[in-house]
Scaffold this motif. Sequence first.
Motif, mmCIF file in Angstrom:
data_model
loop_
_atom_site.group_PDB
_atom_site.id
_atom_site.type_symbol
_atom_site.label_atom_id
_atom_site.label_comp_id
_atom_site.label_asym_id
_atom_site.label_seq_id
_atom_site.Cartn_x
_atom_site.Cartn_y
_atom_site.Cartn_z
ATOM 1 N N LEU A 27 -36.250 -12.380 -40.751
ATOM 2 C CA LEU A 27 -36.922 -12.112 -39.486
ATOM 3 C C LEU A 27 -36.486 -13.204 -38.524
ATOM 4 O O LEU A 27 -36.739 -14.393 -38.761
ATOM 5 C CB LEU A 27 -38.444 -12.131 -39.680
ATOM 6 N N LEU A 29 -36.362 -14.987 -34.772
ATOM 7 C CA LEU A 29 -37.134 -15.136 -33.539
ATOM 8 C C LEU A 29 -36.370 -15.993 -32.541
ATOM 9 O O LEU A 29 -36.053 -17.154 -32.823
ATOM 10 C CB LEU A 29 -38.494 -15.783 -33.829
ATOM 11 N N MET A 79 -46.061 -11.563 -34.789
ATOM 12 C CA MET A 79 -44.811 -11.433 -35.549
ATOM 13 C C MET A 79 -45.087 -11.086 -37.006
ATOM 14 O O MET A 79 -44.302 -10.384 -37.639
ATOM 15 C CB MET A 79 -44.001 -12.727 -35.447
ATOM 16 N N LYS A 80 -46.191 -11.550 -37.550
ATOM 17 C CA LYS A 80 -46.599 -11.119 -38.893
ATOM 18 C C LYS A 80 -46.831 -9.617 -38.906
ATOM 19 O O LYS A 80 -46.423 -8.910 -39.855
ATOM 20 C CB LYS A 80 -47.871 -11.858 -39.301
ATOM 21 N N ALA A 83 -43.462 -7.867 -38.938
ATOM 22 C CA ALA A 83 -42.880 -7.895 -40.287
ATOM 23 C C ALA A 83 -43.544 -6.865 -41.180
ATOM 24 O O ALA A 83 -42.871 -6.165 -41.955
ATOM 25 C CB ALA A 83 -43.016 -9.292 -40.881
ATOM 26 N N ILE A 93 -38.059 -16.371 -42.465
ATOM 27 C CA ILE A 93 -38.231 -16.310 -41.018
ATOM 28 C C ILE A 93 -37.429 -17.440 -40.386
ATOM 29 O O ILE A 93 -37.458 -18.581 -40.851
ATOM 30 C CB ILE A 93 -39.724 -16.383 -40.630
ATOM 31 N N GLY A 95 -36.525 -19.264 -36.677
ATOM 32 C CA GLY A 95 -36.944 -19.375 -35.282
ATOM 33 C C GLY A 95 -36.162 -20.429 -34.553
ATOM 34 O O GLY A 95 -36.052 -21.577 -35.021
ATOM 35 N N VAL A 103 -42.514 -20.191 -35.815
ATOM 36 C CA VAL A 103 -42.311 -20.312 -37.258
ATOM 37 C C VAL A 103 -43.259 -21.366 -37.843
ATOM 38 O O VAL A 103 -43.847 -21.162 -38.913
ATOM 39 C CB VAL A 103 -40.849 -20.657 -37.578
ATOM 40 N N MET A 106 -46.480 -19.854 -38.268
ATOM 41 C CA MET A 106 -46.444 -18.943 -39.417
ATOM 42 C C MET A 106 -46.632 -19.719 -40.721
ATOM 43 O O MET A 106 -47.345 -19.275 -41.633
ATOM 44 C CB MET A 106 -45.113 -18.200 -39.448
ATOM 45 N N LEU A 114 -44.210 -15.213 -46.652
ATOM 46 C CA LEU A 114 -42.834 -15.648 -46.456
ATOM 47 C C LEU A 114 -42.194 -16.127 -47.750
ATOM 48 O O LEU A 114 -42.879 -16.655 -48.637
ATOM 49 C CB LEU A 114 -42.790 -16.785 -45.439
ATOM 50 N N ALA A 117 -38.558 -20.554 -44.589
ATOM 51 C CA ALA A 117 -38.570 -20.625 -43.128
ATOM 52 C C ALA A 117 -37.480 -21.567 -42.649
ATOM 53 O O ALA A 117 -37.173 -22.576 -43.291
ATOM 54 C CB ALA A 117 -39.936 -21.094 -42.631
#
Length: 283
Positions: A27, A29, A79-80, A83, A93, A95, A103, A106, A114, A117
Amino acid sequence: MPGRSIQVEGLMIAVREAGPMAAPAFLLLHGWPQSSHAFEPAMERLSQKYHVIAPDLPGIGGSFGAPKAGDKKTLARLMKSVADAFMLDRPVIVGHDVGGQVVFSMLRNHRDALAGAVIMDVAIPGISPWEEVVRNPQIWHFAFHAVPRLPEELVTGHERAYFDFFFDALSKDGSAISSEARDIYAEAYSRPESLKAGFDWYRAFAVDARENTMTPKTGIDLPVLYLRGSAEPGAVEDYLEGLRSAGLTNIEGGIIPDSGHFAADENPGALVERLVRFREEVR
């Protein structure tokens, strides 16, 4: 790059999607002043093996409607939901810039969703070396963007010229960010709601800092990678030290060569190579 829009909490979020749906997922961002277009070259490479989605953050580009404030906890929740709508099973994820601040939220609030990250080229509000960054006179735009209404008044109709200043000043070589890409980014913020949404990210920094400095109940042991472009000022270790003090117990750093602040545009090949290696490590 194929894409579609989904509804999340009354907002329409435009999302680019590529790669096999059953594959391990990313994912991606974007940050300011960009859109999901920044990740298109990386997505083309990643999609050969991974399921990849890259949304336009709320209010930007093809996404319509924006939350009442630009705080990163709210953006992380949205954003969660993105997803979840794409049925991503524990994605990594990634970012960049403001996306990296999302992020971090998150990690604090949705870490169980996740696999890992990646935070790129950004200081996290409230987390060292944040105070040094905001005192740096070369980072004047943090304060300017936080002023109510005035940035919109001055930048409206001049988005391309204003954004060009940052692309040229913060990249290793401004020519790496094509004229076509710059036009796309300027267009992504050309609506009044879009420009306001971008500036609202800065207006929320004080709220973000308070949220980010609340002590987490436990250490965050999810694998995290912090990346900076080789031409970015500031030592990676300073950022790692701050993030470790904020509770990230499983974090490493890395450098993207031949790149300034905008690695996804400047050196997508090297970025993809590092992301793939990280994705394989956390699988």
